[in-house]
Write a protein that holds these residues in place. Structure first.
Motif, PDB file in Angstrom:
ATOM      1  N   TYR A 285       0.873  -1.184   0.000  1.00 46.91           N
ATOM      2  CA  TYR A 285       0.000   0.000   0.000  1.00 46.91           C
ATOM      3  C   TYR A 285       0.903   1.225   0.000  1.00 46.91           C
ATOM      4  N   LEU A 324      -4.645  -0.466   4.563  1.00 44.93           N
ATOM      5  CA  LEU A 324      -5.317   0.519   3.720  1.00 44.93           C
ATOM      6  C   LEU A 324      -5.575   1.757   4.560  1.00 44.93           C
ATOM      7  N   ASP A 496      -9.651   4.271  -4.202  1.00 43.93           N
ATOM      8  CA  ASP A 496      -9.657   4.637  -2.786  1.00 43.93           C
ATOM      9  C   ASP A 496      -9.758   6.131  -2.544  1.00 43.93           C
ATOM     10  N   SER A 545      -6.106  -4.500  -6.434  1.00 44.39           N
ATOM     11  CA  SER A 545      -6.372  -3.215  -5.792  1.00 44.39           C
ATOM     12  C   SER A 545      -6.426  -2.120  -6.849  1.00 44.39           C
ATOM     13  N   ALA A 547      -5.633   1.702  -6.214  1.00 44.89           N
ATOM     14  CA  ALA A 547      -5.261   2.773  -5.293  1.00 44.89           C
ATOM     15  C   ALA A 547      -4.551   3.867  -6.072  1.00 44.89           C
TER      16      ALA A 547
END
Length: 742
Positions: A285, A324, A496, A545, A547
């Protein structure tokens, strides 16, 4: 990701092990041909004898009663099939609750269903039987001339799987239809298991292969040939992994079929059993990489620095990790650890022994954990906000594709009726917005956007025929609540930090920069979409993901591939939400990209900025809409201007209703006439007891141009009430225009 193997230090079985099962988070029950039951503590590797059976007790399988139905945190009841044809229901204290003569010859397998109300058995006599919780025979499901070695239930307990020779069968318990049948292997099928959260099936056989199937018997993965037959397969509790056992090997596989690791042993036929925990699990992340290096240790590495590294230790074995929104969640057997990026050394530790955690879902301010049955919501300060039991009487388990979380909304699919989604306020547990949404087809996956207020909250979902929809959580009387935005796209994930939606479709990544354009202008939706081809993704890629401006894709062979998305689309969204229209327009002019202009046009319509809308439509060469925007600017009446803005989005019916409600019936009627909505125009004329001549005049002119005559009884009835005079009709229109009504 791989398995770390360990074995007990003492009290080994003296003969071949017939079955194992989990008694609790750290306790394993085993039974062998030496007639002994033993309990092993995986934390200490110590083994203690539990009870000894009679000398005729030779076990062939052991299955624990579903933990969700057991009292307390431990699992005290289990079913054991034996070589004398019996199925024994035993308790941990050594009490034999029931012993049933189930089969002639050996009873080879016994399996509880998900809610513990039924027991499925098979044996050497070729019978497949279903029993009640108390050991009463309910029905004989199948009979074959040769042995049936394995059986399994689906997640809803409405279908059963059994295998005979090289064939697999799926029988429905709710419908009187012939079983679904297909050839699965080139030899006898020895083992099978059904995913607890989806329709995936894994089988293994004497052809030395294991295979993954869907619920219709279509093959999804076919392994290479091993040295020895595949003798055992089992899914993990959350349905994301499965294990495969053969002579001297143990393989850990992703649900798509590819292998995370292959562990080799020298045990031969097992007289002691190995237990294993997962290590080398990696999550990323931003610039952080989280690696589980030991069963109680995690390393947090800052990839932007060669020095920055944190070593985090827990008291117990780590079972789940999620990272996250500047927070790391670590789950062990009895605790939940919350680490903040600001301070790695002082985590918040919560005692959580209530349930096994199969799902962790994070959003900006809160997160949820679930065992697939009950959802518990916490904030990052460690305070428990609410417990939610998803509706549905069937005890099918949820997975992370059936539940999602935003700061103000929790969305979850109904466990019994898969066509329904439910919306909850995660802070109170009460219903959110319109409460629920019922779709025409079963919902396969869903995701909810993270940005904006609850009034902007939308959920995107894919149904069983592959269509993609978005739906509003709160409608406030809006006529259109659901809009279709595409098809044949899966693995849906919202970004996100913006409301961009990503997915995978036929060898490419698909991104909707502003999916709620679907409620405004479908042409803009199509023009704004981003397609990013990715070569050789394999058969079943996964979107790991989405992001920032990076989509992380896991290919079918297990490798992770980061794919960059143009940063200008997310910038347009952010500038529009902050009303920085001049900067957004300058960016679009410098890039001169139609998809960017379409995104700007959709955002400006959504935020009602006509200046930016006109420039964006002009860049897209939408001359008719530019003309309409100029006409909107000339209108002084607020209600008329708003109605024309609604027309700009293509929702003519909503615009007409808005005009009529706000005292502009003539303009509403003329919109209906222009759009050939004749019956609605007639309703408005009759309701206001005027303008009937105008409707009939335009209706007759329309039919004359088509070379047709009036045959609608409704219009024939009122046609005799008026005399059509076009001079008078033009005078009516001029009078209304003079009053500013048209």
């Amino acid at each position: 990701m791989k398995l770390k193997l360990a074995s007990s230090r003492n009290f080994r079985h003296n003969d071949m092990i017939g079955g194992v099962g989990w008694l609790g988070p750290e306790l394993i029950l085993s039974v062998a041909d030496d007639h002994n039951f033993m309990i092993t503590n995986t934390a200490t590797n110590e083994t203690q004898p539990l009870m000894k059976m009679n000398d005729n007790f030779y076990p062939t399988s052991l299955h624990m009663f579903p933990r969700s139905q057991s009292k307390g945190t431990q699992n005290d009841i289990f079913a054991v099939s034996t070589s004398d044809g019996k199925v024994n229901i035993l308790s941990r204290n050594g009490k034999a609750e029931k012993a049933v003569d189930a089969h002639n010859g050996a009873a080879l397998c016994a399996r509880w269903n998900s809610d513990g109300t039924g027991l499925l058995t098979c044996g050497e006599d070729g019978f497949v039987k279903m029993w009640s919780r108390n050991g009463m025979l309910r029905s004989v499901l199948a009979q074959f001339a040769t042995a049936v070695y394995c059986v399994a239930w689906d997640s809803t307990s409405s279908n059963v799987l059994y295998c005979n020779s090289d064939q697999c069968y799926i029988k429905s318990l709710k419908m009187q239809v012939a079983p679904l049948k297909w050839k699965a292997h080139d030899g006898i099928i020895l083992c099978c298991d059904w995913n607890p959260t989806s329709a995936l099936i894994v089988t293994g056989g004497e052809d030395c292969k294991f295979k993954v199937w869907d619920g219709f018997g279509q093959i999804l993965f076919n392994s290479s040939t091993h040295d020895y037959p595949i003798t055992s397969v089992a899914w993990s509790g959350d349905g994301t992994l499965f294990s495969v056992g053969s002579h001297n090997i143990l393989r850990l596989c992703d649900k798509s079929g590819w292998s995370h690791s292959l562990e080799k042993m020298t045990s031969g036929s097992l007289v002691r059993f190995f237990h294993a925990h997962i290590i080398e699990k990696r999550l990323t992340y931003q610039n952080f990489e989280v690696v589980q290096t030991h069963k109680t240790t995690i390393e947090v590495r800052d990839v932007s620095s060669e020095i920055a590294k944190e070593k985090l230790e827990t008291k117990e074995r780590i079972s789940r990790i999620s990272i996250l929104y500047q927070n790391l969640i670590v789950v062990t057997s009895s605790f939940i650890y919350i680490y903040s990026f600001k301070n790695w050394n002082t985590p918040i530790i919560m005692d959580y022994k209530e349930r096994t955690v199969n799902i962790i879902t994070q959003c900006e301010k809160i997160f949820l954990v679930s065992d697939g049955l009950t959802i518990v919501v916490f904030n990052y300060e460690g305070r428990k906000l609410t417990d939610i039991n998803p509706p549905g009487q069937v005890l099918s388990l949820l997975d992370d594709r059936k539940v999602d979380l935003a700061n103000d909304t929790l969305v979850v699919r109904d466990r019994a009726d898969h066509k329904i989604m439910h919306f909850f306020d995660p802070n109170t547990g009460k219903t959110q917005g319109d409460g629920n949404l019922k779709h025409e087809y079963e919902i396969q996956e869903l995701t909810i956007n993270q940005c904006g207020s609850v009034n902007d909250r939308i959920v995107a979902f894919r149904d069983q025929i592959g269509a993609i929809y978005i739906a509003l959580i709160k409608t406030f009387g809006v006529s259109q609540r659901v809009a279709k935005i595409g098809s044949l796209v899966e693995q849906l994930v919202f970004n996100d930090v913006t409301n961009m939606l990503g997915g995978i479709s036929e060898g490419k990544i698909v991104v909707w920069p502003l999916p709620n354009i679907a409620f405004l202008d479908r042409n803009l939706l199509q023009k704004s979409m981003i397609y990013k081809p990715v070569g050789n993704m394999g058969k079943f890629p996964q979107l790991a993901s989405f992001a920032g401006n990076t989509v992380v894709l896991r290919k079918s062979d297990g490798c992770l591939v980061p794919v960059g998305i143009s940063p200008f689309f997310s910038t347009i969204n952010q500038l529009a939400s902050n009303s920085k229209w001049d900067q957004a327009i300058r960016m679009c002019r410098s890039m001169n990209n139609d998809a960017l202009w379409a995104t700007l046009a959709g955002a400006s319509i959504y935020y009602k900025n006509m200046f930016a809308t006109e420039i964006a439509y002009a860049a897209l060469q939408e001359d008719e809409k530019v003309s309409l925007i100029n006409e909107i600017k000339e209108k002084s009446d607020k209600d008329v201007r708003q109605a024309m803005q609604i027309i700009l989005t293509g929702r003519v019916g909503d615009a007409e209703v808005h005009l009529e409600r706000n005292g502009h019936p003539f303009r509403a009627m003329m919109i209906d006439i222009q759009m050939f909505r004749w019956k609605r125009a007639l309703e408005i004329a009759l309701k206001n007891k005027q303008y009937l001549e105008v409707v009939m005049g335009y209706r007759q002119r329309y039919l004359k141009q088509l070379g047709r005559t009036e045959n609608d009884p409704t219009f024939l009835k009122h046609l005799s009430e008026v005399e059509i005079d076009w001079i008078h009709i033009r005078e009516i229109i001029s009078a209304e225009r003079a009053k500013g009504e048209y």
